[in-house]
Design a protein around this motif. Structure first.
Motif, mmCIF file in Angstrom:
data_model
loop_
_atom_site.group_PDB
_atom_site.id
_atom_site.type_symbol
_atom_site.label_atom_id
_atom_site.label_comp_id
_atom_site.label_asym_id
_atom_site.label_seq_id
_atom_site.Cartn_x
_atom_site.Cartn_y
_atom_site.Cartn_z
ATOM 1 N N ASP A 66 -1.671 -2.688 -0.983
ATOM 2 C CA ASP A 66 -2.695 -1.653 -0.974
ATOM 3 C C ASP A 66 -2.158 -0.279 -0.611
ATOM 4 O O ASP A 66 -2.911 0.674 -0.541
ATOM 5 N N ALA A 67 -0.860 -0.174 -0.340
ATOM 6 C CA ALA A 67 -0.342 1.111 0.092
ATOM 7 C C ALA A 67 -0.407 2.125 -1.033
ATOM 8 O O ALA A 67 -0.309 1.774 -2.204
ATOM 9 N N TYR A 68 -0.603 3.388 -0.683
ATOM 10 C CA TYR A 68 -0.879 4.376 -1.730
ATOM 11 C C TYR A 68 0.373 4.874 -2.423
ATOM 12 O O TYR A 68 0.308 5.477 -3.465
ATOM 13 N N SER A 69 1.535 4.632 -1.824
ATOM 14 C CA SER A 69 2.746 5.206 -2.394
ATOM 15 C C SER A 69 3.652 4.156 -3.005
ATOM 16 O O SER A 69 4.844 4.338 -3.087
ATOM 17 N N VAL A 70 3.098 3.043 -3.409
ATOM 18 C CA VAL A 70 3.912 1.988 -3.999
ATOM 19 C C VAL A 70 3.575 1.880 -5.480
ATOM 20 O O VAL A 70 2.416 1.810 -5.856
ATOM 21 N N PRO B 254 -3.751 12.372 2.233
ATOM 22 C CA PRO B 254 -4.057 10.939 2.365
ATOM 23 C C PRO B 254 -4.660 10.559 3.712
ATOM 24 O O PRO B 254 -5.389 9.579 3.791
ATOM 25 N N PHE B 255 -4.385 11.302 4.777
ATOM 26 C CA PHE B 255 -4.883 10.871 6.074
ATOM 27 C C PHE B 255 -6.229 11.474 6.427
ATOM 28 O O PHE B 255 -6.735 11.271 7.511
ATOM 29 N N ARG B 256 -6.817 12.248 5.497
ATOM 30 C CA ARG B 256 -8.186 12.706 5.742
ATOM 31 C C ARG B 256 -9.146 11.573 5.418
ATOM 32 O O ARG B 256 -8.870 10.724 4.568
ATOM 33 N N LYS B 257 -10.261 11.598 6.109
ATOM 34 C CA LYS B 257 -11.180 10.467 5.962
ATOM 35 C C LYS B 257 -11.806 10.410 4.585
ATOM 36 O O LYS B 257 -12.236 9.361 4.129
ATOM 37 N N ASP B 258 -11.869 11.570 3.889
ATOM 38 C CA ASP B 258 -12.526 11.546 2.592
ATOM 39 C C ASP B 258 -11.559 11.164 1.472
ATOM 40 O O ASP B 258 -11.906 11.216 0.308
ATOM 41 N N PHE B 259 -10.377 10.764 1.834
ATOM 42 C CA PHE B 259 -9.378 10.379 0.823
ATOM 43 C C PHE B 259 -9.669 8.956 0.364
ATOM 44 O O PHE B 259 -9.756 8.033 1.167
ATOM 45 N N ASN B 260 -9.821 8.798 -0.931
ATOM 46 C CA ASN B 260 -10.175 7.489 -1.459
ATOM 47 C C ASN B 260 -8.955 6.871 -2.125
ATOM 48 O O ASN B 260 -8.506 7.326 -3.178
ATOM 49 N N ILE B 261 -8.409 5.849 -1.491
ATOM 50 C CA ILE B 261 -7.167 5.278 -2.000
ATOM 51 C C ILE B 261 -7.366 4.652 -3.371
ATOM 52 O O ILE B 261 -6.568 4.821 -4.270
ATOM 53 N N LYS B 262 -8.473 3.955 -3.515
ATOM 54 C CA LYS B 262 -8.704 3.268 -4.787
ATOM 55 C C LYS B 262 -8.742 4.258 -5.943
ATOM 56 O O LYS B 262 -8.078 4.092 -6.961
ATOM 57 N N LYS B 263 -9.491 5.333 -5.702
ATOM 58 C CA LYS B 263 -9.643 6.328 -6.766
ATOM 59 C C LYS B 263 -8.281 6.979 -7.034
ATOM 60 O O LYS B 263 -7.887 7.179 -8.177
ATOM 61 N N PHE B 264 -7.572 7.256 -5.936
ATOM 62 C CA PHE B 264 -6.263 7.891 -6.077
ATOM 63 C C PHE B 264 -5.332 7.031 -6.907
ATOM 64 O O PHE B 264 -4.657 7.502 -7.816
ATOM 65 N N LYS B 265 -5.320 5.746 -6.593
ATOM 66 C CA LYS B 265 -4.392 4.863 -7.306
ATOM 67 C C LYS B 265 -4.765 4.768 -8.782
ATOM 68 O O LYS B 265 -3.904 4.726 -9.650
ATOM 69 N N GLU B 266 -6.074 4.761 -9.051
ATOM 70 C CA GLU B 266 -6.480 4.705 -10.448
ATOM 71 C C GLU B 266 -6.108 5.988 -11.171
ATOM 72 O O GLU B 266 -5.638 5.971 -12.306
ATOM 73 N N ASP B 267 -6.294 7.122 -10.469
ATOM 74 C CA ASP B 267 -5.969 8.406 -11.098
ATOM 75 C C ASP B 267 -4.495 8.493 -11.455
ATOM 76 O O ASP B 267 -4.122 9.068 -12.473
ATOM 77 N N HIS B 268 -3.653 7.964 -10.585
ATOM 78 C CA HIS B 268 -2.216 8.106 -10.798
ATOM 79 C C HIS B 268 -1.597 6.895 -11.480
ATOM 80 O O HIS B 268 -0.384 6.773 -11.544
ATOM 81 N N GLY B 269 -2.424 6.005 -11.930
ATOM 82 C CA GLY B 269 -1.897 4.856 -12.651
ATOM 83 C C GLY B 269 -1.099 3.908 -11.783
ATOM 84 O O GLY B 269 -0.191 3.248 -12.246
ATOM 85 N N LEU B 270 -1.420 3.889 -10.485
ATOM 86 C CA LEU B 270 -0.669 3.017 -9.587
ATOM 87 C C LEU B 270 -1.391 1.709 -9.342
ATOM 88 O O LEU B 270 -0.825 0.781 -8.806
ATOM 89 N N ALA B 271 -2.679 1.662 -9.718
ATOM 90 C CA ALA B 271 -3.457 0.482 -9.374
ATOM 91 C C ALA B 271 -2.946 -0.704 -10.170
ATOM 92 O O ALA B 271 -2.772 -0.624 -11.386
ATOM 93 N N PRO B 272 -2.656 -1.787 -9.492
ATOM 94 C CA PRO B 272 -2.224 -2.970 -10.232
ATOM 95 C C PRO B 272 -3.415 -3.546 -10.987
ATOM 96 O O PRO B 272 -4.474 -3.738 -10.423
ATOM 97 N N LYS B 273 -3.206 -3.724 -12.268
ATOM 98 C CA LYS B 273 -4.294 -4.320 -13.046
ATOM 99 C C LYS B 273 -4.346 -5.809 -12.728
ATOM 100 O O LYS B 273 -3.355 -6.513 -12.881
ATOM 101 N N ILE B 274 -5.481 -6.221 -12.275
ATOM 102 C CA ILE B 274 -5.588 -7.632 -11.917
ATOM 103 C C ILE B 274 -5.736 -8.437 -13.203
ATOM 104 O O ILE B 274 -6.668 -8.244 -13.984
ATOM 105 N N SER B 275 -4.774 -9.258 -13.438
ATOM 106 C CA SER B 275 -4.862 -10.079 -14.645
ATOM 107 C C SER B 275 -4.667 -11.524 -14.237
ATOM 108 O O SER B 275 -3.684 -11.855 -13.592
ATOM 109 N N PHE B 276 -5.631 -12.303 -14.573
ATOM 110 C CA PHE B 276 -5.507 -13.717 -14.244
ATOM 111 C C PHE B 276 -4.579 -14.379 -15.233
ATOM 112 O O PHE B 276 -4.428 -13.927 -16.366
ATOM 113 N N ILE B 277 -3.954 -15.423 -14.769
ATOM 114 C CA ILE B 277 -3.021 -16.106 -15.653
ATOM 115 C C ILE B 277 -3.796 -16.725 -16.804
ATOM 116 O O ILE B 277 -4.780 -17.459 -16.606
#
Lengths: 172, 404, 311, 144
Positions: free
Chosen positions: D99-103, A138-161
């Motif tokens: 935005d944290a990666y481990s949450v 995670p601390f390497r510069k080429d680490f993409n948090i967005k992609k990582f979160k999507e890959d692992h199903g951690l990304a919160p799906k933005i849903s409007f009310i």
């Protein structure tokens, strides 16, 4: 002991070149080649009785820079030893045999940056135990948090009310 | 017979999830493994996506009890990077906030320590004494904890001079109560029997494990960042570093009580000496470079390392909280203790897992043993089966096995 | 047949289950209220223990997979039944000492060991290591506190020259309460310490220390079964002091001003227990066992020697 | 629904505290509720130490990845009916750690994965004051 004196003593005791950069009265940074890491740790920690505080690992353009912070509590300054592990060969000597307190932090740096510590008794992954792949740091510069979160199903799906359908009876 | 007692992840001993695996023989502990990392959130990485001003709010949420600690420490680091001197008034305000936090943190620990040894009256009484201090925090800054007062270059808001008399009044009301508490600790025979000689951390161990803060000072190691690397207004004030030589839980308790009295002393001087004037230095830009900040948190020395690349966002923020260094000393202080004493020994370090785990998870401290959840269940099942074997008739065994 | 109905009434209603449990819940309210006042708090409302109980009765009952089903369910009821039986025996003999039978004190002392045994059984059968540890501690503690208590009771036997509760009470009605003798005062002090440990109050709540082993044997119990345990503990808070009053303090009477005096005696003992509970930290199991086998046993022996000397 | 069980639940909610990665602020404010100033025992609220005895789960903090299965396990151990109270901004919406990666997500999302019918109470604030928590609990119990 002032920082100048400290540098003089260090020069007289060590047989290898190093580069000094004095930041202020309380902070001094020393750059050394990675082959000499163990020698300088012996001089500073064992012979000059500094306290090992922590090490920080940073990913920079040239490779992985690891900084070892030693505090001199009586003399009121911090000496930081910096060394570089290049991209193609991210390996450093482990200081655990000299400083037992460095066990955790070396494992942490191994875990988040992928720097190998040679001679560490128990170099295992720490934080990304279950959910990060072997090659994801995670601390390497080429680490993409967005992609990582999507890959692992951690990304919160933005849903409007959803607007609730209001059934207002119009008075005729 | 050896058996393994898991403490945690959810255990009333701590408010935070953690896991200790105690290997016990009868009631004596022979080995301890520490598993933390349950609440790792990745704050250090998150800091790289936030601007310097936002990072102040982020580091405030590393730990709620040490909210001033981490913010001041981060500001110290950035100011070290910039090589600037902040205005005098800001220094005093930081000192006042920091000492108020120290008092409430130490009182909090004392109450919890009483709770751990089953002395609920102590818990209730110390927390009652703690309330006026939190009220003062709210009166001065606007929130009981996490007040959002700090900013790189000074403080975000001023403390009004007209509010200090109320603070002094609270302090003078508190002081006799704390003194009474200190005397009660020294006089109470049961409390003394329960705490004295328990969980001893020798001076040699303390130096080897590089422990900091009250844990080190109770073992006779004379370190205090407020004196060794002065920041804020501490160089202008007159106070003492409390050092005791016992190394046991009792000494740690006493160090904290006496430190509260010192903090009251510091607060009185700071309120008296605080100068008028500016409280915020305008910071225009942050050049490339690096800085190290140190702070004496209620639990020990806190270190932040900041590296800037000239943009709005820090390139790297490294946080070393005091508990990170203090927790490994459990190995030295717990082995050979009774189970009943382990809880208070663990608590005596005042471990703060939120601080420790912003980046780290440790497993299997002793290096050779690791039990997963499944293994543990297996072991405990075997043990119950064994006990039931001893208790039940042989004919019932197949039936019993069904339940296991 | 008529006798059977009467016995059942005595067991289930008065002075058995219903009366003792109601009274016990009131006592647990007193416990919580006085503790709260000592800790500068307000404390719960009067009906709080009843609310708790009704709520537990309505909750879902979870039997963990690791538990041994039947033992897990039966254990609390055995404890409850034993406590009800105790209450009816002590109560009836107090009402009318004529209903005694030879050796009833010995029966009572034995029956009093059943509730802790039920807790131990339940703890072991729940298959949780912490519960097993708590049960383990309960066994050790029981071995510790029963010895001095039995010595104290034997002292009473020798003093009165009888082993039945009715005769002890009648003796006291004639000669005045046994507490008037110095030797009996010492034996009473021993019994008070036993009471503290028996009721599982601080400093001897080692088996259910919440911060160390999370309520110990009760950790896996939920819903109604936990409620049964709660009722059992509440009833023990009535039965044990009642027994002490019967053998040391002239028993209780149910006529006129006697009722008030009996209640006052009872409240005195309970408040003493609560105050000890709130001014002491929990001790360790080895400290507790050493304390009971050392100092308290010594105290019981002193009582016996004093009694033989005629004090 | 005037269920008999919820009638008594209102009178004696026993709470169990689960810290799932918050910053301690909410945790100590929860403990603060027990102490003389606030004294929640007045309302029959009691802090219990085993999830088996609990009626209300007080969850503080965003759910960190490692703690997620444990939180779900604790939720399964609680006898139903029970209420989940999300204490603090992080528990309600992940707050600053969005935005944290481990949450893994806010509390309601994690618990709805195993029980879609769970009842939630949200107490926002960073940290919420003890008064707020008491009010939220009392109000929530009036509604069920």
């Amino acid at each position: 002991m002032k920082i100048q004196e400290f540098i003089e003593i260090l020069k007289s005791k060590s047989k290898f070149p190093f580069e000094v950069q004095q930041h202020s009265e309380k902070r001094v940074y020393i750059r050394i080649a990675r082959e000499n890491l163990k020698d300088i740790a012996i001089v500073i920690f064992k012979e000059m009785n500094a306290k090992f505080s922590i090490a920080s690992g940073v990913h920079i353009r040239e490779g992985f820079e690891v900084l070892y912070h030693f505090t001199f509590d009586k003399d009121k300054f911090i000496c930081t030893v910096r060394t570089l592990a290049p991209h193609d060969d991210p390996k450093l000597d482990s200081l655990v045999s000299i400083i037992p307190g460095a066990t955790w932090i070396e494992r942490e740096i191994y875990d988040i940056l992928g720097v190998q510590f040679l001679g560490h008794p128990n170099l295992k992954r720490l934080v990304k135990a279950e959910f990060l792949g072997e090659k994801e740091f995670p601390f390497r510069k080429d680490f993409n948090i967005k992609k990582f979160k999507e890959d692992h199903g951690l990304a919160p799906k933005i849903s409007f009310i959803q607007p609730v359908e209001q059934t207002v009876k119009k008075s005729k | 017979m050896r058996s393994i007692i898991p403490i945690g992840p959810f255990h009333p001993l701590q408010d935070e999830p953690e896991n200790f695996l105690l290997t016990v023989e009868g009631e004596t502990v022979v080995d301890i493994d520490v598993n933390i990392g349950y609440i790792h959130k990745g704050i250090e990485l998150l800091a790289q996506q936030k601007t310097y001003d936002q990072t102040v709010f982020l580091v405030e949420r590393i730990c709620g009890i040490c909210s001033i600690t981490h913010t001041v420490c981060f500001c110290n680091a950035v100011e070290d990077l910039l090589k600037v001197e902040i205005p005098e008034r800001a220094k005093y305000i930081r000192t006042i906030l920091g000492e108020i936090e120290r008092i409430h943190s130490h009182l909090l620990w004392m109450g919890l320590a009483g709770h751990f040894i089953g002395y609920n009256t102590v818990f209730m009484w110390t927390w009652k004494y703690r309330e006026p201090i939190l009220d003062m925090m709210e009166y001065l800054t606007g929130n009981r904890q996490s007040c959002g007062m700090l900013k790189v270059g000074g403080v975000r808001r001023n403390l009004e001079d007209s509010r200090f008399p109320a603070l002094l009044k609270t302090l003078s009301e508190m002081e006799p109560k704390i003194k009474m508490l200190a005397e009660a600790v020294q006089d109470d025979p049961v409390l003394k029997a329960r705490l004295e000689g328990v969980g001893v951390l020798t001076k040699k161990d303390a130096i080897d494990y590089c422990v900091v803060g009250p844990t080190a000072r109770a073992s006779g190691v004379d370190i205090d960042v407020r004196r060794d690397d002065p920041y804020a207004a501490y160089p202008y004030l007159d106070w003492n570093v409390i050092v005791l030589n016992g190394g046991d839980v009792y000494s740690k308790f006493l160090v904290r009580v006496l430190e509260v009295l010192e903090a009251i002393k510091i607060l009185r001087q700071a309120v008296k000496q605080i100068p008028k004037g500016d409280f915020l230095l305008e910071i225009k830009e942050i050049p490339p470079g690096e800085g190290i900040g140190r702070y004496e948190a209620p639990r020990g020395e806190d270190i932040h390392y900041v590296r800037s690349n000239g943009t709005n966002f820090p390139e790297r923020l490294k946080v070393r909280a005091p508990s990170f260094i203090n927790i490994p000393s459990f190995t030295a202080s717990c082995i050979g203790q009774q189970i009943a004493d382990v809880t208070i020994t663990l608590a005596a370090v005042d471990p703060c897992y939120s601080c420790t785990e912003r980046m780290i998870s440790a497993r299997d401290l002793s290096g050779n043993k690791k039990y997963s959840q499944k293994d543990l269940l297996e072991i405990s099942h075997q043990k119950t089966l064994e006990i039931s074997r001893n208790l039940a008739r042989p004919a019932d065994l197949p039936k019993l096995k069904k339940y296991l | 047949m008529e006798n059977l109905v009467l016995y059942l009434l005595a067991f289930l209603v008065f002075p058995g289950f219903l009366f003792t449990s109601t009274f016990g819940l009131v006592v647990s309210w007193i416990d919580r209220k006085v503790s709260a006042r000592i800790q500068w708090r307000v404390g719960p409302p009067f009906f709080q223990p009843f609310y708790d109980l009704f709520k537990l009765w309505q909750k879902e009952l979870i039997i963990p997979r690791s538990a041994k089903g039947m033992a897990f369910i039966i254990a609390p009821f055995i404890g409850l039944a034993a406590t009800s039986l105790l209450a009816s025996i002590i109560g009836i003999i107090n009402l009318n000492p004529e209903y005694q039978f030879v050796g009833d004190v010995i029966v009572i002392v034995y029956l009093m060991m059943i509730p802790p045994l039920a807790i131990i059984w339940g703890g072991f059968s729940s298959g949780n290591p912490l519960a097993a540890l708590g049960a383990n501690r309960e066994i050790k503690l029981m071995m510790g506190y029963e010895l001095p208590f039995i010595l104290a009771v034997v002292t009473v036997f020798f003093k009165v020259g009888s082993i039945s509760l009715g005769e002890i009470i009648q003796y006291q009605q004639v000669h005045g309460a046994l507490l008037n003798h110095p030797s009996m005062l010492v034996a009473f002090a021993v019994s008070l310490l036993w009471l503290q440990a028996k009721l599982g109050e601080i400093p001897f709540d080692i088996s259910e220390a919440e911060c160390e082993i999370m309520e110990g044997p009760f950790i896996e119990y939920s819903g109604p079964l936990l409620g049964v345990y709660k009722v059992m503990m509440a009833m023990l808070h009535v039965v044990c002091p009642w027994f002490l009053i019967s053998i040391f303090w002239g028993g209780t009477s149910m006529q006129g001003w006697g009722i008030l005096w009996s209640v006052l005696k009872f409240v005195f003992i309970i408040v003493l227990v609560i105050i000890i509970k709130n001014t002491n930290p929990r001790v360790r199991i080895d400290q507790a066992v050493k304390f009971f086998w050392g100092w308290v046993t010594l105290l019981a022996l002193i009582a016996m020697v004093l009694m033989f000397l005629g004090y | 629904m005037p269920n008999l069980s919820t009638r008594w639940l209102k009178k004696s909610p026993w709470v169990y505290h689960v810290g799932t990665g918050g910053c301690n602020n909410c945790d100590i404010e929860i403990l603060d509720c027990l102490t003389p100033r606030f004294d929640v025992e007045r309302f029959g609220i009691k802090l219990v130490v085993s999830p088996r005895h609990a009626d209300v789960l007080l969850v503080s903090g965003p759910v960190a990845y490692h703690i997620k299965p444990r939180l779900q396990e604790v939720y399964k151990q609680v006898p139903k009916p029970c209420v989940v109270a999300c204490i603090g901004a992080c528990a309600c919406s992940m707050g600053i750690f969005k935005d944290a990666y481990s949450v893994a997500g806010p509390v309601d999302k994690v618990i709805k994965e195993i029980d879609p019918n769970a009842i939630f109470v949200y107490v926002p604030g960073c940290p919420p004051k003890p008064e707020t928590m008491i009010m939220a609990l009392v109000k929530a119990l009036q509604k069920i």
